[in-house]
Design an enzyme around this catalytic site. Structure first.
Site, PDB file in Angstrom:
ATOM      1  CE1 TYR A 124      -3.023   1.142  -8.465  1.00 26.69           C
ATOM      2  CE2 TYR A 124      -3.030  -0.352 -10.325  1.00 26.69           C
ATOM      3  CZ  TYR A 124      -3.705   0.484  -9.453  1.00 26.69           C
ATOM      4  OH  TYR A 124      -5.062   0.655  -9.582  1.00 26.69           O
TER       5      TYR A 124
HETATM    6  N1  LIG Z   1      -9.176   2.929 -10.194  1.00 23.63           N
HETATM    7  C1  LIG Z   1      -8.989   2.764  -8.907  1.00 23.63           C
HETATM    8  O1  LIG Z   1      -9.055   3.704  -8.119  1.00 23.63           O
HETATM    9  C2  LIG Z   1      -8.677   1.386  -8.387  1.00 23.63           C
HETATM   10  C3  LIG Z   1      -8.752   1.123  -7.012  1.00 23.63           C
HETATM   11  C4  LIG Z   1      -8.464  -0.178  -6.577  1.00 23.63           C
HETATM   12  C5  LIG Z   1      -8.126  -1.165  -7.495  1.00 23.63           C
HETATM   13  N2  LIG Z   1      -8.052  -0.866  -8.821  1.00 23.63           N
HETATM   14  C6  LIG Z   1      -7.752  -1.916  -9.840  1.00 23.63           C
HETATM   15  O2  LIG Z   1      -8.572  -3.037  -9.581  1.00 23.63           O
HETATM   16  C7  LIG Z   1      -7.774  -4.216  -9.405  1.00 23.63           C
HETATM   17  C8  LIG Z   1      -8.424  -5.155  -8.415  1.00 23.63           C
HETATM   18  O3  LIG Z   1      -8.606  -4.518  -7.183  1.00 23.63           O
HETATM   19  P1  LIG Z   1      -8.427  -5.199  -5.779  1.00 23.63           P
HETATM   20  O4  LIG Z   1      -7.233  -6.081  -5.771  1.00 23.63           O
HETATM   21  O5  LIG Z   1      -8.520  -4.107  -4.783  1.00 23.63           O
HETATM   22  O6  LIG Z   1      -9.737  -5.992  -5.590  1.00 23.63           O
HETATM   23  P2  LIG Z   1     -10.474  -7.378  -5.664  1.00 23.63           P
HETATM   24  O7  LIG Z   1     -10.215  -8.045  -6.942  1.00 23.63           O
HETATM   25  O8  LIG Z   1     -11.856  -6.985  -5.306  1.00 23.63           O
HETATM   26  O9  LIG Z   1      -9.897  -8.205  -4.426  1.00 23.63           O
HETATM   27  C9  LIG Z   1      -8.676  -8.797  -4.371  1.00 23.63           C
HETATM   28  C10 LIG Z   1      -8.667  -9.667  -3.127  1.00 23.63           C
HETATM   29  O10 LIG Z   1      -9.512 -10.802  -3.340  1.00 23.63           O
HETATM   30  C11 LIG Z   1      -8.788 -12.003  -3.088  1.00 23.63           C
HETATM   31  N3  LIG Z   1      -9.187 -13.019  -4.067  1.00 23.63           N
HETATM   32  C12 LIG Z   1      -9.215 -12.915  -5.407  1.00 23.63           C
HETATM   33  N4  LIG Z   1      -9.646 -14.066  -5.964  1.00 23.63           N
HETATM   34  C13 LIG Z   1      -9.866 -14.924  -4.948  1.00 23.63           C
HETATM   35  C14 LIG Z   1     -10.293 -16.277  -4.883  1.00 23.63           C
HETATM   36  N5  LIG Z   1     -10.601 -16.962  -5.972  1.00 23.63           N
HETATM   37  N6  LIG Z   1     -10.425 -16.834  -3.662  1.00 23.63           N
HETATM   38  C15 LIG Z   1     -10.114 -16.156  -2.534  1.00 23.63           C
HETATM   39  N7  LIG Z   1      -9.689 -14.878  -2.540  1.00 23.63           N
HETATM   40  C16 LIG Z   1      -9.568 -14.260  -3.740  1.00 23.63           C
HETATM   41  C17 LIG Z   1      -7.345 -11.652  -3.294  1.00 23.63           C
HETATM   42  O11 LIG Z   1      -6.554 -12.517  -2.522  1.00 23.63           O
HETATM   43  P3  LIG Z   1      -5.341 -13.316  -3.205  1.00 23.63           P
HETATM   44  O12 LIG Z   1      -4.318 -12.286  -3.487  1.00 23.63           O
HETATM   45  O13 LIG Z   1      -4.972 -14.308  -2.168  1.00 23.63           O
HETATM   46  O14 LIG Z   1      -5.893 -13.937  -4.450  1.00 23.63           O
HETATM   47  C18 LIG Z   1      -7.291 -10.210  -2.799  1.00 23.63           C
HETATM   48  O15 LIG Z   1      -7.101 -10.178  -1.404  1.00 23.63           O
HETATM   49  C19 LIG Z   1      -6.398  -3.662  -8.998  1.00 23.63           C
HETATM   50  O16 LIG Z   1      -5.343  -4.570  -9.284  1.00 23.63           O
HETATM   51  C20 LIG Z   1      -6.312  -2.411  -9.823  1.00 23.63           C
HETATM   52  O17 LIG Z   1      -5.892  -2.720 -11.146  1.00 23.63           O
HETATM   53  C21 LIG Z   1      -8.325   0.395  -9.273  1.00 23.63           C
END
Ligand SMILES: NC(=O)c1ccc[n+]([C@@H]2O[C@H](COP(=O)([O-])OP(=O)(O)OC[C@H]3O[C@@H](n4cnc5c(N)ncnc54)[C@H](OP(=O)(O)O)[C@@H]3O)[C@@H](O)[C@H]2O)c1
Length: 324
Positions: free
Chosen positions: A59
């Site tokens: 990251y």
């Molecule tokens: N192991 C793997 O291969 C893998 C892959 C992907 C991710 N990850 C892990 O999973 C974590 C989360 O993944 P992710 O960021 O892809 O997914 P997510 O949590 O599904 O989605 C994040 C998105 O949702 C929005 N969001 C969150 N809360 C919100 C709210 N209350 N209202 C409106 N929009 C909201 C965020 O916007 P805002 O920024 O505006 O809040 C962002 O655009 C990563 O940080 C990482 O640690 C792991």
């Protein structure tokens, strides 16, 4: 905050894990928060009782780990820190990726240095390495546990047969076994319910889904998904099959129930995960303190069995996405 026990580890973690892919360096991905904002997010998370943080060496090319380590100064003992290795860190050095003993030992040392920590609570393999026998990987991980560099080991997205093979190899060889599975699971992507989640339940594995909000797809009406910087610029949001099958209908039901309950769509999507017995703690990704607070408030949302059924009903099987 509510807490739970992570799989069979005995470690207590908050029912929200803060995903640290959201901060590091905006040169890596445009929507990523820089240092000061990232630290502010971690500070607020600690105030809210979040004690579980997930990062990865890749990251922002290590910046996320460095910032997390600094942000947790003075809070190391009360926090549970997870990181991952697998993806190649230096394009000129093939041994900076994969899961060979050399790669694992070197990348683990690099992660410890950046985090400024002596031990990582949960060291995860980010993907399956088709080039390295799993026994080689497990032997290196087991040594890391015995040397006190790592407390527990975990896995991330892979086929269920691979995860079963790894667990079996650990049992056969007497190695430490994977304690957790970090997989792709949300209301708009439920293929993990077929094989991996039942396997985790049977084996006492802690489940920590990634992209629990479908990378933002479940946080606003589907026609507005590209309304934010991340929505506009992140290709993964479009690679995953959220818009396929029943995805748009699921999105509409999330919106309808959120409206009915007077809460946000993101909160309904998270509440659904909190109601799934096989989930320990979703890894929430956000660049906003307010959205982090929304996630914590979602712990109080009560969904009835018929709410859950109604949300799930339009889902149709889609292609597997998140691993190969
Ligand atoms: N192991 C793997 O291969 C893998 C892959 C992907 C991710 N990850 C892990 O999973 C974590 C989360 O993944 P992710 O960021 O892809 O997914 P997510 O949590 O599904 O989605 C994040 C998105 O949702 C929005 N969001 C969150 N809360 C919100 C709210 N209350 N209202 C409106 N929009 C909201 C965020 O916007 P805002 O920024 O505006 O809040 C962002 O655009 C990563 O940080 C990482 O640690 C792991």
């Amino acid at each position: 905050m509510e807490y739970t026990t992570l799989g069979s580890t005995g470690t207590t973690v908050s029912k929200i894990c803060l995903g640290c892919m959201s901060f590091g360096d905006s040169d890596w991905r445009e929507w990523v928060l820089d240092e000061a904002e990232g630290k502010a997010l971690v500070k607020r998370a600690l105030e809210l009782g979040v004690n579980f943080f997930d990062t990865a060496n890749m990251y922002s090319n290590g910046e996320s780990e460095r910032i997390l380590g600094e942000a947790l100064e003075g809070h190391r003992e009360e926090s549970v820190v997870a990181t991952k290795a697998y993806f190649q860190m230096d394009e000129t050095d093939p041994n900076s990726g994969g899961l060979s003993r050399k790669a694992i030992e070197q990348e683990l040392e690099n992660s410890l240095d950046r985090l400024g920590m002596e031990t990582i609570d949960l060291f995860q393999i980010h993907r399956w390495d088709y080039e390295t026998p799993i026994e080689e990987t497990l032997a290196a991980l087991d040594d890391a546990v015995r040397r006190g560099k790592v407390r527990h080991i975990g896995a991330s997205s892979m086929w269920a047969h691979q995860f079963a093979e790894a667990l079996h190899a650990s049992d056969r060889e007497g190695y430490d076994r994977f304690a957790t599975m970090q997989n792709h699971y949300n209301l708009a992507y439920r293929e993990e319910e077929r094989e991996t989640l039942p396997l985790c339940e049977q084996e006492g594995i802690g489940v920590m889904p990634w992209s629990p909000l479908a990378r933002g797809y479940l946080t606003r009406p589907h026609e507005d998904v590209d309304a934010t910087l991340r929505g506009e610029t992140e290709e993964h949001l479009y690679e995953h099959p959220y818009r396929e099958g029943g995805g748009p209908a699921v999105n509409e039901r999330v919106a309808e129930l959120a409206d009915e309950k007077g809460v946000k769509m993101a909160q309904i999507a998270l509440a659904w995960l909190f109601h799934k017995e096989w989930v320990d703690t979703p890894i929430v990704g956000t660049t906003s303190v307010e959205h982090l607070e929304d996630a914590v408030e979602a712990l109080d949302i009560d969904l009835s069995a018929s709410d859950v059924e109604w949300l799930e009903e339009p889902y149709e099987p889609v292609r597997v996405s998140g691993h190969e």
